[in-house]
Scaffold this active site. Structure first.
Site, PDB file in Angstrom:
ATOM      1  CG  ASP A 377      -2.356   0.239   0.877  1.00  0.00           C
ATOM      2  OD1 ASP A 377      -2.679   0.180  -0.321  1.00  0.00           O
ATOM      3  OD2 ASP A 377      -3.170   0.497   1.788  1.00  0.00           O
ATOM      4  CG  ASP A 430      -8.245   0.075   2.718  1.00  0.00           C
ATOM      5  OD1 ASP A 430      -7.118  -0.432   2.621  1.00  0.00           O
ATOM      6  OD2 ASP A 430      -8.628   1.037   2.030  1.00  0.00           O
TER       7      ASP A 430
END
Length: 528
Positions: A377, A430
């Protein structure tokens, strides 16, 4: 159905990690800036009137120089829009600019020159049209003096310029009103997104308890036959994640992300929409069937024989048809203002089912997986511009080359109190990656017969909720620039788990935990 779920679950895990939601308006700042450019960059609303009738509005961004725009719409006039001639606005315009908003295309000369030319021609403001689908942070060249620029300077995206050009080219009178209303610090939609994300993980953790409580008391109950002829036991086959698959994830996800970045197109996004719809249908079907079966024993026992499918549960078939119809309706109306509701329902059902089928065996695997996702990420959001001159993940999530389509692997809620509109979003990754750890904590606490406070599950849920709050705080402090949510979520969940394990002296047990060995040991104790 077990094989298809493994395939779709893997695709969703790979694709969801690129769907990190960021602010609708992206920025790309020039390299050199002058210290005399002191204006703050502010979002701007560009409202259009066509032949005297109010039409759509679009987002813009104010420059670091020029006059500041009013925050109240009542304090700014609406003025006719006029293209500069030449269109680049680099030299004196042959068209009359006096009392109008000048429109100039990006390129050929610096922005300061364009603003000075427009002001010299009597324009009341200038709107610069970018040649890309983002908003450019307009600064000024080094050692330039901008104190003589007294008109507002605004940039809009290429798509916004195309809208204005369409009306002007058709001979219509276009008027523009520019103002910059203040944004709320927190929109109600952010709180709703927070509740949906935490609620999804909470439901996924307890789902087996909610749907198996009555079945577990009936050992003689025959397995149900679902649409497609698959037995219920097959649907419950578990995909155990390993350290090897965690490393494969990073390589595969990075490769797929680059493919999307270089070859993104409308048909590619449509492929993702189809994959999402298939996964959403299976997720919704699984959730509904498991809920109905747990509350109504025998509801799925009535079957019929269909060509190709064989013996099929009537309940399962009816639910499947309803789910397919729901997904088709969402896909057909995905650009409507209410389409976010169907997308969120399909997404939540999908994530609940994925979290039932994919499981972490212990903290060792969880550490490898979440650390890999954490680095993945951060690299593709913050470090990739050093190589690709653009944030790869944000560019893909924004869908710059998608022809107006957007990636569906995210939950989104419209901003109700934000004058600029748009959506607050959170990517499936997420929720899924921290969710795998939270669900493991629930299973571990249950296997070890831990209480609420001396267990790990409660603190994982609290840690995840706090991590989401940090994510939105980061978005606010960074003025809406895209943030990798796992940057905050991984330390708040995995970090909490490891610290608690160390304090309690249970980290070794967590690290080498084997659920199958625990089940065997519990069975021997019960027999004794």
């Amino acid at each position: 159905m077990a094989f298809s779920w493994r395939l779709i679950g893997l695709c969703i895990l790979l694709l969801s990690s690129i769907a990190t939601g960021d602010d609708d308006i992206s920025r790309a700042a020039p390299a050199n800036s002058s210290t005399s450019c002191n204006n703050p960059y502010r979002l701007v609303l560009v409202k259009l009137w066509i032949d005297g009738a109010e039409h759509e509005q679009m987002g813009g961004l104010s420059a670091a120089f020029g006059s500041l725009l009013p925050t109240n719409i009542k304090n700014t006039p609406r003025l006719p829009a006029t293209y500069t001639k030449p269109l680049n606005g680099c030299s004196s315009s042959s068209s009359k600019l006096s009392g109008s908003i000048a429109l100039a295309l990006r390129g050929q000369c610096d922005f300061l020159t364009k603003a000075a030319v427009a002001q010299a021609g009597g324009a009341a403001g200038i709107v610069m049209i970018n040649d890309q689908e983002d908003l450019l942070e307009i600064t000024c060249p080094d050692n330039s003096t901008v104190s003589n620029i007294t008109i507002p300077v605004v940039t809009i995206s290429k798509a916004g310029g195309d809208v204005i050009d369409k009306y002007i080219s058709s001979g219509k009178k276009v008027e523009i009103l520019l103002y910059s209303p203040d944004r709320p610090i927190v929109d109600y939609s952010a709180m709703f997104i927070w509740l949906m994300a935490v609620g999804t993980i909470f439901c996924a953790s307890f789902w087996s308890e909610l749907t198996a409580s009555e079945e577990s008391n009936d050992y003689e109950q025959a397995p149900e036959v679902h649409a497609g002829g698959a037995r219920e036991e097959d649907d419950k086959e578990i995909l155990n994640i390993t350290t090897k698959s965690a490393f494969i994830f990073v390589i595969s996800a990075s490769t797929f992300l680059l493919l999307l970045y270089f070859f993104m197109s409308a048909w590619f996004v449509w492929l993702l929409i189809i994959l999402f719809s298939i996964g959403g249908v299976e997720g919704m079907h699984s959730c509904i069937i498991s809920l109905v079966s747990s509350k109504c024993k025998g509801c799925g026992r009535k079957t019929l024989n269909l060509p190709l499918l064989g013996e099929v549960s009537i309940l399962s078939l009816v639910v499947l048809i309803m789910c397919v119809a729901f997904a088709i309706f969402w896909a057909a109306t995905r650009k409507a203002s209410y389409s976010w509701i169907g997308q969120d329902i399909l997404g939540i059902c999908l994530m609940i089912t994925v979290l039932q089928l994919a499981q972490l065996p212990n903290i060792k695997v969880a550490t490898v997986l979440l650390c890999c996702a954490f680095l993945y990420d951060i690299f593709w959001v913050f470090l990739s511009p050093a190589i690709f001159h653009d944030s790869v993940m944000i560019a893909v999530a924004r869908g710059d080359k998608a022809g107006g389509e957007s990636i569906p692997m995210l939950l989104r809620v419209p901003r109700v109190s934000d004058p600029y509109g748009g959506y607050d979003m959170i990517g499936f990754g997420d929720i899924l990656f921290p969710g795998l750890l939270v669900c493991f904590a629930f299973r571990f606490d249950k296997a070890r017969r831990k209480g609420v406070l001396n267990g790990y599950y409660l603190w994982m849920i609290v840690g995840y909720g706090i991590g989401l709050l940090f994510t939105y705080l980061g978005l606010y402090l960074m003025n809406g620039h895209g943030q990798p949510a796992l940057l905050y979520l991984v330390p708040c969940t995995l970090g909490t788990y490891v610290v608690l394990g160390l304090v309690r002296g249970e980290l070794k047990d967590l690290w080498n935990y084997d659920s199958e060995s625990t089940k065997v040991a519990d069975s021997l104790l019960e027999d004794a």
